[in-house]
Design an enzyme around this catalytic site. Structure first.
Site, short mmCIF file in Angstrom:
data_model
loop_
_atom_site.label_atom_id
_atom_site.label_comp_id
_atom_site.label_asym_id
_atom_site.label_seq_id
_atom_site.Cartn_x
_atom_site.Cartn_y
_atom_site.Cartn_z
N GLN A 60 8.19 3.11 -27.52
CA GLN A 60 7.35 4.27 -27.19
C GLN A 60 7.71 5.44 -28.09
O GLN A 60 8.83 5.96 -28.02
CB GLN A 60 7.53 4.66 -25.72
CG GLN A 60 6.72 5.88 -25.32
CD GLN A 60 6.89 6.22 -23.87
OE1 GLN A 60 6.13 5.77 -23.02
NE2 GLN A 60 7.89 7.01 -23.55
N SER A 109 13.73 4.21 -27.74
CA SER A 109 14.51 3.02 -27.40
C SER A 109 13.94 1.80 -28.11
O SER A 109 12.72 1.58 -28.14
CB SER A 109 14.49 2.78 -25.88
OG SER A 109 15.01 3.89 -25.20
N GLU A 119 -1.59 0.28 -8.33
CA GLU A 119 -0.21 0.20 -8.79
C GLU A 119 0.53 -0.98 -8.18
O GLU A 119 0.14 -1.52 -7.16
CB GLU A 119 0.52 1.51 -8.48
CG GLU A 119 -0.02 2.69 -9.28
CD GLU A 119 0.76 3.96 -9.02
OE1 GLU A 119 1.62 3.94 -8.12
OE2 GLU A 119 0.52 4.95 -9.70
N GLU A 165 15.15 18.62 -13.96
CA GLU A 165 14.63 19.99 -13.79
C GLU A 165 13.11 20.00 -13.88
O GLU A 165 12.43 20.67 -13.09
CB GLU A 165 15.25 20.90 -14.85
CG GLU A 165 16.72 21.21 -14.66
CD GLU A 165 17.62 20.01 -14.92
OE1 GLU A 165 18.72 19.96 -14.34
OE2 GLU A 165 17.22 19.11 -15.71
#
Length: 737
Positions: free
Chosen positions: A477, A512, A595, A716
């Site tokens: 990605q 990755s 999903e 966050e």
């Protein structure tokens, strides 16, 4: 989401909410704040008239024939309203009486408690009375003082323990105000339901009023389960009140809910309330069940999280409210005092954390299996022969069998999946496990293919989907950039129009497996003049293209899974553009509506936590007295995550949108896994400073999991998302505005 999951229970909850809004507005509990003695208010009789005092009792005991779960649904709402008086203790006393006395004796007492003409109290953690035999028929003479006893100020019937000379304990039902037993109200932290000292002088308890099969553990489990439901309601009030205030209170020219510190405080409250809801839901069901060990684990988990969680939510609400929350006029202090008093009466969270650790260490696990609807049998009949055929095939051919049957990703549309809804997905998982079949792991392909299926053309789907399912190609990605991590829409890698396609220039980072991937899904800016979230295009990049430079980034673990990827006029043909040019941002955020659903089961707390348990069982560092408490905290958190997932699955099976639970689980789950690894390392003691044997595994885990709260959007940012999208707080202003 509330404790209620089914339509029937949700209707019951809403009915209770409407009734309480009408009959128990804030002025009702507030009427007890400045009076010297607690008294039963008219709303007590009104509650009894609704039949809710006995909703959990059999009809011949004066009840409605439901159970503790239906009572918990109501108690969640009474907790929201700070319902005054001995509701929880009366309900608990009636349940214990019905369970422990013979039918004739129980009927007389329980009917009065269900009708509200009698009031119950339970001395669940208030010491014990001393007992001696009082004749040949098994009667007891009891003497002593119990304090503090919740609900005893107005009670007529007290369930209390009496200890014999041999140390054995008998739980009895005493008449308060008669036979040498009376209550003296104590100055109480929670003035809306007070505590008392019960003084008993040589009171005779007939054998018929001595509970059978009821011990201290049964009593504690009952009280904890009922209080947990109330604590969920009170905590939800705190969250809703603080959130509403943060939306309208303006400081420094903007609503305080726009400040990140406030958002994060409220997001953490939202996570805590969901945790509490899940474990209170489970505790109510477990106490009604037949497995005492599982009930012990479920209620200990609720005890570890709910009362303390209520206190923390009330404190956080006060902090958001500021000065107004510190006033007598605001209702927040009713919740804070209720929460603090209950936490003290229950004995504090640490005792329950230690209990969770002890029960789990003894091998107890909560079985979360559930009965599937009738359509599951139809799917089993359809799918069992398919699974058997695949299972009988040579190992090398099984993956193709799974792909052809749409079983690798059954929730995807046909022909790549099965368009499987929740029930079929769960049945598929069960049958695959029975057949010993493993679903292939698609890696980043699991993110790439849904977008290609939904937005690509027929040629693109034919080119990439099946080959990925078959494991012939792998993906990476190419999203993050040095200036666009969590703020992904700030990406700057540009694509310029050239003959037959696009020329890419720029840099990606934290990619990755880029060094081994065949293809990469990539976001590029094709219109630099467009607004930030527009002018972005979704393309597929051949990772062997000229001008593409992949440079491994060595991580703090010493490995090099991540990479920098540099684009120097890398050509991407038009047939590698997915969807419309400039519409890539929507695709980047896309997930298929149908999903994946996976049912939690009862075998484990999770691989990491189970490893921590095994490590703790070795007892190599017994000089650490806090270890059981810390371990119990971790186990309670793990159990809450399992239950949150399970509840979402049950909603999906019922055709209901699970709502925001996934966002909350993602935040909690990432931080939980980091705490798991740190706990494992701490149990190694000084050996954890080495890289030998077990230490190598745990140190690697501690270091590797630090990325979990960064990758895919930092914690966050996740808190901002929860606050803005789930709680409705105002978004941060765009820079320069």
């Amino acid at each position: 989401m509330p404790i209620a999951l089914t339509d029937e229970h949700e209707a019951q909850r809403l009915s209770a909410r409407r009734w309480l809004d009408a009959h128990c507005p804030p002025e009702v509990p507030r009427s007890l704040l400045d009076v010297d003695e607690e008294k039963l208010l008219p709303v007590w009789g009104d509650m009894a008239d609704q039949g809710w005092l006995g909703v959990h009792l059999a009809e011949d005991f004066g009840g409605q024939g439901f159970g503790l779960f239906e009572l918990a649904v109501i108690l969640e709402e009474t907790g929201w309203s700070v319902f005054p008086g001995p509701l929880v203790t009366t309900a608990a006393a009636a349940w214990l009486v019905a369970a422990g006395l013979d039918r004739a004796a129980a009927r007389g007492i329980a009917r009065g408690l269900a009708a509200g003409t009698a009031v119950g109290a339970v001395a669940f953690d208030s010491g014990h009375l001393d007992a001696v035999a009082a004749g040949p028929d098994g009667d007891l003479e009891v003497t002593g003082t119990l304090r503090p006893v919740l609900g005893a100020s107005t009670a007529t019937a007290l369930v209390a323990p009496a200890r014999l000379a041999d140390g054995s304990e008998v739980w009895c039902v005493l008449d308060l105000g008669a036979g040498g037993a009376h209550a003296v109200t104590l100055p109480s932290l929670d003035p809306t339901r007070r505590v008392a000292a019960v003084e008993v002088e040589r009171s005779i308890v007939p054998a018929a009023r001595q509970l059978r099969g009821v011990d201290r553990a049964v009593v504690r489990r009952t009280v904890v389960a009922l209080m947990a439901a109330e604590h969920v309601g009170g905590s939800r009030w705190c969250l809703e009140t603080a959130t509403a205030y943060a939306k309208v209170r303006v400081q420094f020219g903007r609503p305080i809910g726009q400040f990140q510190a406030v958002k994060h405080r409220l997001a953490d409250m939202a996570v805590r309330v969901e945790q509490m809801t899940a474990v209170a839901w489970d505790a109510a069901m477990a106490v009604e069940g037949d497995d005492a060990d599982e009930a012990e684990l479920a209620t200990a988990t609720a005890g570890a999280l709910c009362a303390d969680g209520y206190v923390r939510c009330a404190q956080e609400c006060l902090q958001v409210l500021g000065g107004i929350g510190f006033t007598w006029e605001h209702d927040l202090h009713l919740h804070l005092k209720r929460a603090l008093a209950d936490r003290q009466l229950l004995g504090g969270p640490d005792r329950y954390r230690r209990r969770v650790a002890a029960v789990a260490g003894a091998g107890v696990r909560r079985d979360l299996a559930t009965d599937l609807p009738a359509e599951a049998d139809r799917w089993r009949r359809v799918l069992a022969p398919v699974m058997a055929e695949i299972g009988d095939a040579p190992v090398a051919d099984r993956r193709a069998g799974l792909v052809d049957a749409g079983l690798v990703a059954p929730h995807w549309p046909k022909p790549w999946g099965r368009d499987a809804r929740a029930v079929e997905q769960v049945v598929i998982d069960e049958l695959m496990a029975e057949a010993g079949l493993d679903r292939p792991h698609l890696g980043i392909g699991a993110w790439a293919l849904p977008v290609i299926i939904a937005c690509g053309d027929d040629g693109q789907r034919a080119r990439w989907v099946r080959r990925t399912l078959m494991g012939e190609i792998s993906w990476c990605q190419l999203f993050s950039e040095p200036g666009a991590g969590s703020d992904l829409a700030n990406l700057s890698t540009r694509a310029e129009r050239v003959e037959g396609g696009w020329s890419l220039t720029g840099q990606k980072v934290w990619t990755s497996m880029a060094q081994v991937a065949d293809w990469g899904i990539c976001l590029v800016r094709t219109d630099p003049e467009a607004p930030k979230h527009e002018g972005i295009t979704y393309v597929i990049v051949d990772m062997r293209s000229p001008g593409l430079d992949v440079r491994p980034l060595r991580e703090l673990t010493g490995a090099a899974m991540f990479n920098e990827v540099f684009f120097d006029s890398v050509f991407v043909p038009d047939d590698c553009v997915i969807g419309d040019v400039g519409r890539g941002w929507g695709m980047a955020r896309m997930t298929l509506a149908n999903e994946r659903v996976a049912m939690s089961s009862g075998g484990t707390f999770g691989t990491g936590v189970e490893s921590v348990l095994r490590l703790a069982a070795r007892g190599e560092h017994p000089d650490e007295p806090e270890t059981p408490s810390h371990l119990g905290t971790l186990l309670a958190e793990a159990q809450s995550l399992r239950l949150m997932t399970h509840r979402s699955t049950l909603q999906a099976l019922a055709g209901v949108d699970p709502g925001p639970a996934a966002s909350l689980r993602k935040l909690l789950g990432a931080e939980h896994e980091q705490r798991v690894q740190l706990m494992g390392l701490s149990l190694l003691g000084p050996e954890g400073a080495t890289l030998e044997g077990r230490s190598a595994r745990w140190t690697a885990g501690v270091l590797a999991t630090r990325c979990l709260t960064i990758a895919g959007g930092t914690s966050e940012v996740q808190r901002n998302v929860i606050a803005e999208r789930l709680l409705g707080l105002p978004r941060d202003p765009e820079p320069g505005r």
